[in-house]
Design a protein around this motif. Structure first.
Motif, mmCIF file in Angstrom:
data_model
loop_
_atom_site.group_PDB
_atom_site.id
_atom_site.type_symbol
_atom_site.label_atom_id
_atom_site.label_comp_id
_atom_site.label_asym_id
_atom_site.label_seq_id
_atom_site.Cartn_x
_atom_site.Cartn_y
_atom_site.Cartn_z
ATOM 1 N N THR A 72 47.726 33.557 50.432
ATOM 2 C CA THR A 72 46.377 33.394 50.988
ATOM 3 C C THR A 72 45.499 34.587 50.636
ATOM 4 O O THR A 72 44.332 34.429 50.248
ATOM 5 N N LEU A 73 46.060 35.787 50.741
ATOM 6 C CA LEU A 73 45.306 36.996 50.391
ATOM 7 C C LEU A 73 44.953 37.012 48.906
ATOM 8 O O LEU A 73 43.853 37.448 48.530
ATOM 9 N N THR A 74 45.852 36.533 48.061
ATOM 10 C CA THR A 74 45.591 36.503 46.616
ATOM 11 C C THR A 74 44.366 35.652 46.300
ATOM 12 O O THR A 74 43.490 36.058 45.517
ATOM 13 N N LEU A 75 44.286 34.485 46.898
ATOM 14 C CA LEU A 75 43.133 33.624 46.654
ATOM 15 C C LEU A 75 41.850 34.212 47.240
ATOM 16 O O LEU A 75 40.775 34.074 46.654
ATOM 17 N N ARG A 76 41.955 34.864 48.388
ATOM 18 C CA ARG A 76 40.758 35.489 48.977
ATOM 19 C C ARG A 76 40.231 36.600 48.074
ATOM 20 O O ARG A 76 39.015 36.775 47.934
ATOM 21 N N VAL A 77 41.122 37.337 47.447
ATOM 22 C CA VAL A 77 40.698 38.406 46.532
ATOM 23 C C VAL A 77 40.011 37.803 45.306
ATOM 24 O O VAL A 77 38.999 38.326 44.820
ATOM 25 N N LEU A 78 40.556 36.688 44.797
ATOM 26 C CA LEU A 78 39.945 36.043 43.632
ATOM 27 C C LEU A 78 38.556 35.491 43.952
ATOM 28 O O LEU A 78 37.671 35.491 43.093
ATOM 29 N N LEU A 79 38.361 35.018 45.177
ATOM 30 C CA LEU A 79 37.070 34.460 45.574
ATOM 31 C C LEU A 79 36.110 35.514 46.122
ATOM 32 O O LEU A 79 34.946 35.187 46.407
ATOM 33 N N PHE A 80 36.550 36.750 46.264
ATOM 34 C CA PHE A 80 35.728 37.787 46.878
ATOM 35 C C PHE A 80 34.407 38.011 46.145
ATOM 36 O O PHE A 80 33.360 38.163 46.797
ATOM 37 N N PRO A 81 34.372 38.041 44.802
ATOM 38 C CA PRO A 81 33.074 38.221 44.122
ATOM 39 C C PRO A 81 32.057 37.138 44.469
ATOM 40 O O PRO A 81 30.852 37.418 44.525
ATOM 41 N N LEU A 82 32.522 35.925 44.693
ATOM 42 C CA LEU A 82 31.602 34.856 45.077
ATOM 43 C C LEU A 82 30.993 35.120 46.449
ATOM 44 O O LEU A 82 29.803 34.854 46.681
ATOM 45 N N TYR A 83 31.801 35.653 47.372
ATOM 46 C CA TYR A 83 31.286 35.974 48.708
ATOM 47 C C TYR A 83 30.318 37.145 48.653
ATOM 48 O O TYR A 83 29.343 37.187 49.418
ATOM 49 N N VAL A 84 30.581 38.097 47.759
ATOM 50 C CA VAL A 84 29.657 39.229 47.599
ATOM 51 C C VAL A 84 28.287 38.735 47.142
ATOM 52 O O VAL A 84 27.244 39.125 47.680
ATOM 53 N N ARG A 85 28.291 37.854 46.155
ATOM 54 C CA ARG A 85 27.030 37.310 45.655
ATOM 55 C C ARG A 85 26.337 36.464 46.729
ATOM 56 O O ARG A 85 25.113 36.519 46.870
ATOM 57 N N ALA A 86 27.112 35.694 47.481
ATOM 58 C CA ALA A 86 26.524 34.858 48.530
ATOM 59 C C ALA A 86 25.902 35.712 49.627
ATOM 60 O O ALA A 86 24.833 35.382 50.151
ATOM 61 N N SER A 87 26.569 36.818 49.988
ATOM 62 C CA SER A 87 26.027 37.698 51.021
ATOM 63 C C SER A 87 24.738 38.369 50.558
ATOM 64 O O SER A 87 23.755 38.455 51.304
ATOM 65 N N ALA A 88 24.717 38.847 49.311
ATOM 66 C CA ALA A 88 23.504 39.463 48.776
ATOM 67 C C ALA A 88 22.366 38.450 48.706
ATOM 68 O O ALA A 88 21.206 38.769 49.032
ATOM 69 N N ASN A 89 22.681 37.239 48.316
ATOM 70 C CA ASN A 89 21.658 36.208 48.224
ATOM 71 C C ASN A 89 21.117 35.845 49.605
ATOM 72 O O ASN A 89 19.916 35.599 49.778
ATOM 73 N N ALA A 90 22.013 35.807 50.613
ATOM 74 C CA ALA A 90 21.576 35.499 51.977
ATOM 75 C C ALA A 90 20.640 36.576 52.513
ATOM 76 O O ALA A 90 19.658 36.274 53.209
ATOM 77 N N THR A 91 20.901 37.840 52.182
ATOM 78 C CA THR A 91 20.027 38.925 52.620
ATOM 79 C C THR A 91 18.643 38.797 52.001
ATOM 80 O O THR A 91 17.614 38.975 52.674
ATOM 81 N N LYS A 92 18.594 38.471 50.718
ATOM 82 C CA LYS A 92 17.303 38.315 50.039
ATOM 83 C C LYS A 92 16.517 37.134 50.614
ATOM 84 O O LYS A 92 15.302 37.214 50.808
ATOM 85 N N MET A 93 17.204 36.033 50.878
ATOM 86 C CA MET A 93 16.523 34.863 51.437
ATOM 87 C C MET A 93 15.976 35.152 52.827
ATOM 88 O O MET A 93 14.881 34.703 53.190
ATOM 89 N N SER A 94 16.749 35.908 53.636
ATOM 90 C CA SER A 94 16.276 36.246 54.980
ATOM 91 C C SER A 94 15.074 37.189 54.926
ATOM 92 O O SER A 94 14.136 37.073 55.719
ATOM 93 N N LYS A 95 15.081 38.114 53.973
ATOM 94 C CA LYS A 95 14.006 39.096 53.860
ATOM 95 C C LYS A 95 12.705 38.452 53.408
ATOM 96 O O LYS A 95 11.607 38.830 53.876
ATOM 97 N N HIS A 96 12.772 37.485 52.516
ATOM 98 C CA HIS A 96 11.579 36.855 51.951
ATOM 99 C C HIS A 96 11.395 35.430 52.478
ATOM 100 O O HIS A 96 10.777 34.595 51.811
ATOM 101 N N LYS A 97 11.909 35.193 53.648
ATOM 102 C CA LYS A 97 11.818 33.864 54.252
ATOM 103 C C LYS A 97 10.374 33.409 54.491
ATOM 104 O O LYS A 97 10.049 32.233 54.258
#
Length: 385
Positions: free
Chosen positions: A130-155
């Motif tokens: 389970t941890l192995t797959l979470r590490v592989l998907l971690f870059p996607l979550y990083v991008r999603a979090s950054a995108n969510a911050t930008k959307m909230s800021k310029h909402k």
């Protein structure tokens, strides 16, 4: 007279000759049939008198032939038994698992490789995979979090563009609002698909569920005694519902923190819903095996750790993410736009009502113009408008 006598004698002689010829084949046939009958009777009598001799080949065939009564047992034994063990590659395939290239088969292979090459027990193998797959998907979550911050800021700017689309009375106005929204998103580096990237976890989660469920039903060698703590048997249910409580508690905490990205300004109504859903899931998952529930608990705990990490400024800076917005900033932004399902629905309904009123006004205007033209035609001329 002499001629008549000679003709009669010749006729009688011809008749006698024909009788002899016709009687000879029947005599021969009778002789042949009697001889065949005697031969057949003699062979049958000889077979009855002399018993059949038992040859070594016949004895060998008799010893090696399997009885029809034992065939089902033999087939079952071939299907369920294997010479391999769970610490060898190919064991799962030998018992009918890890076949194909779907999510379930891929997860089964991942579990097998992790178990064989690390030497971990099955409970630790499930957590490590389970941890192995979470590490592989971690870059996607990083991008999603950054995108969510930008959307909230310029909402606010994005909401204005959406208002143009909602209130548009024709296609040209709608396209104008869509183009404005695309321009704003391109300006601040916002992507719609980036926020949806974590959805890729769903097929893998389904694969884990099916793989562990099948492995527990067999059960796989070691599942019955390679658990830990109160769930020693991974093929059985959790007797104390401890794993369900851990998973539900972790999910509720993640929701309170703003989701796995750690930034989304979730509405209070949605937070209440997402608080009761994990608690309700305990009832529906109480019959699941401990192996499946261990995956749920481990995955939920990793989500919690990730959400906490995304709230730390140093971590976000190290990952190249924009600074997290404070609660005050999020509240100000949320006040400028619809906050929650009820408010969004009322705002959407209001915009639709305005759009309907504009359409009705346009229809009334067209009817009025048409009526005026008809009245002008009656007077003998048409007035252009």
């Amino acid at each position: 007279m002499l001629r008549i006598g000679l003709s009669r004698s010749i006729r009688s002689q011809i008749l006698r000759t024909s009788r002899v010829i016709t009687q000879q084949p029947s005599t021969r046939i009778g002789l042949c049939s009697s001889s065949i009958t005697s031969i057949r009777n003699n062979s049958t009598a000889a077979a009855a008198a002399a018993p059949v001799a038992s040859t070594p080949l016949a004895e060998e065939i008799r010893d090696k032939l399997v009885s029809f009564d034992t065939i089902p047992d033999a087939v079952d034994t071939l299907v369920t038994t294997t010479t391999l063990h769970s610490n060898q590659i190919g064991y799962l395939q030998s018992i009918g698992l890890a076949e194909g290239y779907g999510p379930t088969a891929l997860v089964e292979r991942l579990l097998e490789y992790t178990h064989v090459y690390t030497g971990l027990p099955w409970w630790a193998t499930i957590i490590a995979a389970t941890l192995t797959l979470r590490v592989l998907l971690f870059p996607l979550y990083v991008r999603a979090s950054a995108n969510a911050t930008k959307m909230s800021k310029h909402k606010p700017e994005l909401d204005k563009a959406m208002e143009l689309v909602k209130n548009a009375t024709n296609t040209a106005e709608q396209m104008k609002g869509v183009q404005l929204r695309k321009k704003i998103m391109k300006k601040y580096g916002i992507s719609t698909f980036a926020s949806m990237a974590p959805i890729l976890q769903l097929p893998l989660a389904y694969g884990f569920f099916q793989a562990l469920r099948k492995m527990a039903n067999v059960p796989v060698e070691g599942f019955s005694d390679q658990g830990m703590a109160w769930f020693e048997d991974l093929s059985q249910v959790d007797p104390y519902l401890g794993l369900q409580v851990i998973a539900a508690g972790a999910i509720i905490t993640v929701v309170r923190l703003g989701g796995e990205t750690g930034q989304n300004a979730m509405a209070q109504s949605m937070k209440k819903i997402m608080t009761f859903v994990p608690i309700l899931s305990i009832v529906f998952t109480k019959s699941f095996s401990a192996a499946v529930l261990l995956y749920f608990a481990a995955n939920s705990m990793f989500s919690l750790v990730q959400a906490l990490a995304f709230r730390i400024g140093i971590v976000r800076k190290w990952l190249g993410m924009p600074p997290k917005m404070t609660s005050e900033e999020l509240s100000k932004v949320s006040q400028k736009g619809p906050n929650g399902i009820a408010e969004w629905f009322s705002s959407f309904s209001e915009s639709q009502n305005k759009k309907a009123l504009k359409a009705a006004e346009m229809a009334d205007r067209k009817l009025e113009i048409t009526k005026r033209r008809k009245d002008s035609a009656k007077d003998g001329f048409i007035k252009r408008h």
